[in-house]
Design a protein around this motif. Structure first.
Motif, mmCIF file in Angstrom:
data_model
loop_
_atom_site.group_PDB
_atom_site.id
_atom_site.type_symbol
_atom_site.label_atom_id
_atom_site.label_comp_id
_atom_site.label_asym_id
_atom_site.label_seq_id
_atom_site.Cartn_x
_atom_site.Cartn_y
_atom_site.Cartn_z
ATOM 1 N N VAL A 115 -21.209 45.788 -5.078
ATOM 2 C CA VAL A 115 -21.502 44.710 -6.038
ATOM 3 C C VAL A 115 -21.172 45.180 -7.453
ATOM 4 C CG1 VAL A 115 -23.279 43.143 -6.935
ATOM 5 C CG2 VAL A 115 -23.378 43.883 -4.548
ATOM 6 N N LEU A 116 -20.629 44.264 -8.258
ATOM 7 C CA LEU A 116 -20.345 44.543 -9.670
ATOM 8 C C LEU A 116 -21.081 43.516 -10.527
ATOM 9 C CD1 LEU A 116 -18.819 46.011 -11.937
ATOM 10 C CD2 LEU A 116 -16.900 44.442 -11.524
ATOM 11 N N VAL A 117 -21.823 44.007 -11.515
ATOM 12 C CA VAL A 117 -22.650 43.162 -12.385
ATOM 13 C C VAL A 117 -22.160 43.275 -13.821
ATOM 14 C CG1 VAL A 117 -24.980 42.753 -13.271
ATOM 15 C CG2 VAL A 117 -24.660 43.487 -10.887
ATOM 16 N N ILE A 118 -21.991 42.141 -14.493
ATOM 17 C CA ILE A 118 -21.598 42.128 -15.905
ATOM 18 C C ILE A 118 -22.448 41.095 -16.639
ATOM 19 C CG2 ILE A 118 -19.753 41.671 -17.574
ATOM 20 C CD1 ILE A 118 -17.738 42.600 -15.539
ATOM 21 N N GLY A 119 -22.864 41.417 -17.848
ATOM 22 C CA GLY A 119 -23.580 40.478 -18.700
ATOM 23 C C GLY A 119 -22.600 39.603 -19.473
ATOM 24 N N GLN A 120 -22.899 38.303 -19.559
ATOM 25 C CA GLN A 120 -22.035 37.399 -20.322
ATOM 26 C C GLN A 120 -21.938 37.839 -21.781
ATOM 27 O OE1 GLN A 120 -20.168 34.683 -19.266
ATOM 28 N NE2 GLN A 120 -19.347 34.812 -21.349
ATOM 29 N N GLY A 121 -23.031 38.400 -22.309
ATOM 30 C CA GLY A 121 -23.023 38.870 -23.693
ATOM 31 C C GLY A 121 -22.007 39.969 -23.935
ATOM 32 N N SER A 122 -21.731 40.773 -22.922
ATOM 33 C CA SER A 122 -20.747 41.844 -23.064
ATOM 34 C C SER A 122 -19.347 41.263 -23.239
ATOM 35 C CB SER A 122 -20.795 42.773 -21.855
ATOM 36 O OG SER A 122 -22.088 43.317 -21.693
ATOM 37 N N LEU A 123 -19.023 40.251 -22.426
ATOM 38 C CA LEU A 123 -17.715 39.609 -22.569
ATOM 39 C C LEU A 123 -17.611 38.890 -23.911
ATOM 40 C CD1 LEU A 123 -14.970 38.882 -21.313
ATOM 41 C CD2 LEU A 123 -16.047 36.800 -20.450
ATOM 42 N N ASP A 124 -18.692 38.244 -24.333
ATOM 43 C CA ASP A 124 -18.669 37.551 -25.620
ATOM 44 C C ASP A 124 -18.382 38.534 -26.752
ATOM 45 O OD1 ASP A 124 -19.259 35.241 -24.247
ATOM 46 O OD2 ASP A 124 -21.402 35.265 -24.757
ATOM 47 N N ASP A 125 -18.990 39.714 -26.687
ATOM 48 C CA ASP A 125 -18.764 40.724 -27.718
ATOM 49 C C ASP A 125 -17.315 41.224 -27.685
ATOM 50 O OD1 ASP A 125 -19.942 42.819 -29.704
ATOM 51 O OD2 ASP A 125 -18.868 44.016 -28.211
ATOM 52 N N LEU A 126 -16.808 41.501 -26.484
ATOM 53 C CA LEU A 126 -15.421 41.941 -26.364
ATOM 54 C C LEU A 126 -14.473 40.884 -26.929
ATOM 55 C CD1 LEU A 126 -13.049 43.651 -25.337
ATOM 56 C CD2 LEU A 126 -13.406 42.604 -23.074
ATOM 57 N N ASN A 127 -14.704 39.623 -26.603
ATOM 58 C CA ASN A 127 -13.821 38.572 -27.089
ATOM 59 C C ASN A 127 -13.879 38.417 -28.601
ATOM 60 O OD1 ASN A 127 -12.535 37.845 -24.719
ATOM 61 N ND2 ASN A 127 -14.120 36.369 -24.138
ATOM 62 N N ALA A 128 -15.054 38.648 -29.185
ATOM 63 C CA ALA A 128 -15.149 38.622 -30.653
ATOM 64 C C ALA A 128 -14.286 39.727 -31.253
ATOM 65 C CB ALA A 128 -16.604 38.778 -31.096
ATOM 66 N N ARG A 129 -14.277 40.887 -30.630
ATOM 67 C CA ARG A 129 -13.437 41.994 -31.107
ATOM 68 C C ARG A 129 -11.953 41.671 -30.936
ATOM 69 N NH1 ARG A 129 -16.597 47.046 -31.222
ATOM 70 N NH2 ARG A 129 -18.732 46.560 -30.578
ATOM 71 N N LEU A 130 -11.608 41.016 -29.819
ATOM 72 C CA LEU A 130 -10.213 40.634 -29.612
ATOM 73 C C LEU A 130 -9.764 39.608 -30.652
ATOM 74 C CD1 LEU A 130 -10.159 40.349 -25.713
ATOM 75 C CD2 LEU A 130 -9.079 42.127 -27.097
ATOM 76 N N ARG A 131 -10.621 38.625 -30.922
ATOM 77 C CA ARG A 131 -10.260 37.615 -31.922
ATOM 78 C C ARG A 131 -10.070 38.227 -33.294
ATOM 79 N NH1 ARG A 131 -14.479 34.784 -29.160
ATOM 80 N NH2 ARG A 131 -13.667 33.070 -27.872
ATOM 81 N N ALA A 135 -6.006 38.800 -31.118
ATOM 82 C CA ALA A 135 -5.645 38.810 -29.707
ATOM 83 C C ALA A 135 -6.374 37.665 -29.005
ATOM 84 C CB ALA A 135 -6.008 40.142 -29.065
ATOM 85 N N GLN A 136 -5.840 37.229 -27.868
ATOM 86 C CA GLN A 136 -6.436 36.125 -27.136
ATOM 87 C C GLN A 136 -7.722 36.567 -26.429
ATOM 88 O OE1 GLN A 136 -5.517 32.790 -26.818
ATOM 89 N NE2 GLN A 136 -4.190 33.315 -28.547
ATOM 90 N N PRO A 137 -8.765 35.732 -26.462
ATOM 91 C CA PRO A 137 -9.966 36.040 -25.681
ATOM 92 C C PRO A 137 -9.648 35.971 -24.188
ATOM 93 C CG PRO A 137 -10.084 33.816 -26.563
ATOM 94 C CD PRO A 137 -8.882 34.455 -27.186
ATOM 95 N N LEU A 138 -10.473 36.644 -23.402
ATOM 96 C CA LEU A 138 -10.226 36.756 -21.962
ATOM 97 C C LEU A 138 -11.339 36.091 -21.163
ATOM 98 C CD1 LEU A 138 -9.148 40.505 -21.829
ATOM 99 C CD2 LEU A 138 -7.668 38.479 -21.958
#
Length: 239
Positions: A115-131, A135-138
Motif C-alpha cells: 500500500v502507498l499513502v499520500i496526503g493531498q496537502g503534500s501534492l498541493d505544496d509540490l504544485n505550489a512549488r512547480l507553479r 512549471a505545470q502542476p501535476l
C-alpha cells in the motif's frame, strides 16, 4: 504483470506506453484494452495451468502464465516479445524485514510494499512549488497512491504510525523513494522532467539515496475489509 523473455518484470520505466492500457473486470476475468490495439481477456483466476519463475527487482517469485493470446496482444502493443503473468499466491513474496521486522508482511508484484499513502496537502505544496517556477502542476496519479488523505498538513504522512478507517488499519513502514515513472503523463505516456528536479531541492533522503514522496504501508488489521472514498480516518503519530 508484464515480463520479458527472461521473466523479468517490465514497467513504465522502460515501457511508458503501458499507461495507455485500460483495464476492467467482468465475471472475474481481467480485460486489457487500448485504443489502437483492441482488447484481450485474460484467463480467470485458478484456470491457468503454466507457472514461470519471474523476477521483481531482486525477488524471485512465481507467476501463472496468461497464455499465448495475452502474450501476442501485449507483444504487438509494445512492439517486442513479452508475456503476462498473474501472481502465484502459494509462493508469498516477503517485504524487506529491515522495515517490517518480524511481521511476515508480504506483497505481490508491487515494487516492495502492498500500500502507498499520500496526503493531498503534500501534492498541493509540490504544485505550489512547480507553479512558482512556471512549471505545470501535476495530478495525483503521477504518484499512483492507493490511499489519499485529506486534512493533513504537507508531508504530515511522514510522521504517521497508523491509519484506521472502517475497521481497516494501515501501518506506515517506509518513505517511498520516487523514480522516473513520476515524470510520465499517465494519460498520454509522454515522458517529461518534473517533478524529480523540484522534489530534489527539498525532499532528498540521504539514508535512502533518493527523493521521497508518500509512505509505504502494510495492512495490519482488517484484511479483507473495505474503505471507500470520503471514509473518515483515525490517525496515530509515531513521535
Amino acid at each position: 504483470m508484464v515480463v520479458d523473455r527472461n521473466g523479468r518484470f517490465v514497467t513504465q520505466r522502460g515501457q511508458p506506453r503501458l499507461v495507455l492500457i485500460e483495464t476492467r473486470i467482468e465475471d472475474g476475468r481481467l480485460t486489457l484494452a487500448a485504443a489502437d490495439a483492441g482488447a484481450v481477456v485474460l484467463p480467470s483466476v485458478g484456470s491457468e495451468k503454466v507457472a514461470h519463475d519471474v523476477v521483481v527487482w531482486s525477488s524471485h517469485v512465481r507467476g501463472f502464465d496468461a497464455g499465448d493470446a495475452a502474450a501476442q496482444w501485449i507483444s504487438s502493443f509494445l512492439r517486442a516479445a513479452f508475456r503476462i503473468v498473474r501472481f502465484d499466491r502459494s509462493h508469498p513474496r516477503m517485504c524487506n524485514p529491515d522495515y517490517v521486522g518480524g511481521s511476515c508482511a508480504h506483497t505481490m508484484f508491487s515494487d516492495g510494499y502492498p500500500v502507498l499513502v499520500i496526503g493531498q496537502g503534500s501534492l498541493d505544496d509540490l504544485n505550489a512549488r512547480l507553479r512558482s517556477k512556471r512549471a505545470q502542476p501535476l495530478p495525483m496519479n503521477r504518484f499512483r497512491p492507493n490511499v489519499v488523505l485529506a486534512g493533513l498538513d504537507p508531508y504530515e504522512e511522514d510522521h504517521l504510525d497508523t491509519i484506521e478507517a472502517n475497521g481497516v488499519t494501515l501501518q506506515m513502514v517506509k518513505p517511498c523513494v520516487r523514480c522516473k515513472v513520476t515524470t510520465t503523463d499517465q494519460a498520454s505516456g509522454k515522458v517529461g522532467f518534473e517533478p524529480l528536479p523540484t522534489l530534489s531541492t527539498y525532499r532528498r533522503n540521504d539514508a535512502l539515496a533518493g527523493v521521497t514522496f508518500g509512505m509505504n504501508a502494510l495492512v495490519v488489521d482488517g484484511a479483507g475489509g473495505a474503505s471507500s472514498v470520503e471514509s473518515k480516518a483515525r490517525i496515530e503519530y509515531k513521535f
